[in-house]
Design a protein around this motif. Structure first.
Motif, PDB file in Angstrom:
ATOM      1  N   ASP A 112     -14.552 -70.053   5.607  1.00 51.30           N
ATOM      2  CA  ASP A 112     -14.022 -69.514   4.352  1.00 51.30           C
ATOM      3  C   ASP A 112     -13.219 -68.242   4.622  1.00 51.30           C
ATOM      4  O   ASP A 112     -12.114 -68.078   4.103  1.00 51.30           O
ATOM      5  CB  ASP A 112     -15.166 -69.230   3.383  1.00 51.30           C
ATOM      6  CG  ASP A 112     -14.679 -68.878   1.989  1.00 51.30           C
ATOM      7  OD1 ASP A 112     -13.601 -69.357   1.582  1.00 51.30           O
ATOM      8  OD2 ASP A 112     -15.389 -68.117   1.298  1.00 51.30           O
ATOM      9  N   ARG A 115     -10.020 -69.200   6.354  1.00 49.28           N
ATOM     10  CA  ARG A 115      -9.126 -69.869   5.399  1.00 49.28           C
ATOM     11  C   ARG A 115      -8.369 -68.840   4.568  1.00 49.28           C
ATOM     12  O   ARG A 115      -7.173 -68.990   4.302  1.00 49.28           O
ATOM     13  CB  ARG A 115      -9.981 -70.783   4.528  1.00 49.28           C
ATOM     14  CG  ARG A 115      -9.362 -71.376   3.315  1.00 49.28           C
ATOM     15  CD  ARG A 115     -10.374 -72.272   2.613  1.00 49.28           C
ATOM     16  NE  ARG A 115     -11.397 -71.522   1.929  1.00 49.28           N
ATOM     17  CZ  ARG A 115     -11.435 -71.326   0.616  1.00 49.28           C
ATOM     18  NH1 ARG A 115     -10.496 -71.836  -0.147  1.00 49.28           N
ATOM     19  NH2 ARG A 115     -12.413 -70.644   0.064  1.00 49.28           N
ATOM     20  N   SER A 123      -4.340 -72.266   8.105  1.00 50.56           N
ATOM     21  CA  SER A 123      -5.002 -72.216   6.804  1.00 50.56           C
ATOM     22  C   SER A 123      -5.419 -73.614   6.356  1.00 50.56           C
ATOM     23  O   SER A 123      -6.521 -73.802   5.827  1.00 50.56           O
ATOM     24  CB  SER A 123      -4.077 -71.577   5.773  1.00 50.56           C
ATOM     25  OG  SER A 123      -4.716 -71.502   4.528  1.00 50.56           O
ATOM     26  N   LYS A 124      -4.562 -74.595   6.580  1.00 45.61           N
ATOM     27  CA  LYS A 124      -4.902 -75.982   6.238  1.00 45.61           C
ATOM     28  C   LYS A 124      -6.095 -76.459   7.060  1.00 45.61           C
ATOM     29  O   LYS A 124      -6.991 -77.129   6.547  1.00 45.61           O
ATOM     30  CB  LYS A 124      -3.704 -76.905   6.480  1.00 45.61           C
ATOM     31  CG  LYS A 124      -2.587 -76.715   5.494  1.00 45.61           C
ATOM     32  CD  LYS A 124      -1.428 -77.623   5.830  1.00 45.61           C
ATOM     33  CE  LYS A 124      -0.224 -77.333   4.941  1.00 45.61           C
ATOM     34  NZ  LYS A 124       0.933 -78.137   5.307  1.00 45.61           N
ATOM     35  N   TRP A 126      -8.494 -74.558   8.429  1.00 47.58           N
ATOM     36  CA  TRP A 126      -9.704 -73.868   7.987  1.00 47.58           C
ATOM     37  C   TRP A 126     -10.160 -74.353   6.622  1.00 47.58           C
ATOM     38  O   TRP A 126     -11.368 -74.394   6.347  1.00 47.58           O
ATOM     39  CB  TRP A 126      -9.497 -72.355   8.000  1.00 47.58           C
ATOM     40  CG  TRP A 126      -9.451 -71.830   9.395  1.00 47.58           C
ATOM     41  CD1 TRP A 126      -8.403 -71.198   9.989  1.00 47.58           C
ATOM     42  CD2 TRP A 126     -10.475 -71.920  10.383  1.00 47.58           C
ATOM     43  NE1 TRP A 126      -8.720 -70.891  11.296  1.00 47.58           N
ATOM     44  CE2 TRP A 126      -9.994 -71.319  11.562  1.00 47.58           C
ATOM     45  CE3 TRP A 126     -11.760 -72.448  10.395  1.00 47.58           C
ATOM     46  CZ2 TRP A 126     -10.746 -71.230  12.724  1.00 47.58           C
ATOM     47  CZ3 TRP A 126     -12.512 -72.365  11.557  1.00 47.58           C
ATOM     48  CH2 TRP A 126     -12.013 -71.762  12.700  1.00 47.58           C
ATOM     49  N   LYS A 127      -9.232 -74.747   5.760  1.00 44.76           N
ATOM     50  CA  LYS A 127      -9.623 -75.323   4.467  1.00 44.76           C
ATOM     51  C   LYS A 127     -10.394 -76.618   4.704  1.00 44.76           C
ATOM     52  O   LYS A 127     -11.407 -76.866   4.057  1.00 44.76           O
ATOM     53  CB  LYS A 127      -8.398 -75.580   3.589  1.00 44.76           C
ATOM     54  CG  LYS A 127      -8.774 -76.144   2.233  1.00 44.76           C
ATOM     55  CD  LYS A 127      -7.582 -76.379   1.350  1.00 44.76           C
ATOM     56  CE  LYS A 127      -8.086 -76.930   0.031  1.00 44.76           C
ATOM     57  NZ  LYS A 127      -7.051 -77.434  -0.818  1.00 44.76           N
ATOM     58  N   TYR A 130     -13.795 -75.719   6.026  1.00 44.62           N
ATOM     59  CA  TYR A 130     -14.580 -75.178   4.903  1.00 44.62           C
ATOM     60  C   TYR A 130     -15.109 -76.311   4.020  1.00 44.62           C
ATOM     61  O   TYR A 130     -16.300 -76.352   3.680  1.00 44.62           O
ATOM     62  CB  TYR A 130     -13.699 -74.222   4.083  1.00 44.62           C
ATOM     63  CG  TYR A 130     -14.343 -73.747   2.830  1.00 44.62           C
ATOM     64  CD1 TYR A 130     -15.322 -72.748   2.856  1.00 44.62           C
ATOM     65  CD2 TYR A 130     -13.996 -74.288   1.597  1.00 44.62           C
ATOM     66  CE1 TYR A 130     -15.919 -72.309   1.688  1.00 44.62           C
ATOM     67  CE2 TYR A 130     -14.599 -73.852   0.423  1.00 44.62           C
ATOM     68  CZ  TYR A 130     -15.558 -72.865   0.479  1.00 44.62           C
ATOM     69  OH  TYR A 130     -16.168 -72.446  -0.679  1.00 44.62           O
TER      70      TYR A 130
END
Length: 134
Positions: A112, A115, A123-124, A126-127, A130
């Protein structure tokens, strides 16, 4: 496992990692095309690796408790069999399941944070991590 100095490709995501890492399942599940691992991302991956290792050590420690409790005393075989049968295996099972839950929550917390503080492809990734650990 990724060995020191080795570049590994999972799907289309290139991993550049200097330490051993046991996240092959997550990396392949959350693969992002042409994603290179930045030093910032490596830091997050190292933190996750550390949490997973600690969770594994905790599971090993917890799994040894019944052995120590049941076999540390000298008792007659029939008493040992009785003690094994009367041992609270449900509580033991719950403790073992809790280790997985604690580790999952720790990984989710790191994912989180990553992200929120990453951009574009990272970021994608880590999303996805998550969401996979919620």
């Amino acid at each position: 496992m990724i060995n020191k100095g080795v570049h590994i490709v999972y799907g289309d995501a290139l991993l550049l990692h200097n330490e051993r890492l046991n996240m092959a399942g997550v990396m392949s599940y959350c693969r992002i095309q042409n994603m290179e691992v930045s030093s910032k991302m490596k830091g997050y991956l190292d933190r996750i690796h550390s949490k997973v290792e600690l969770g594994n050590y905790l599971a090993i420690a917890i799994s040894s408790v019944p052995l120590i409790q049941l076999f540390s005393e000298r008792v007659r075989p029939h008493k040992l069999i009785k003690n094994i049968g009367e041992y609270d295996w449900e509580e033991f099972g719950q403790a073992m399941r809790s280790v997985h839950e604690i580790t999952r929550v720790e990984v989710n917390t790191i994912a989180d944070e990553a992200r929120l503080f990453s951009n574009s492809k990272e970021s994608k990734f880590w999303k996805c991590v998550y969401e996979a650990t919620r």
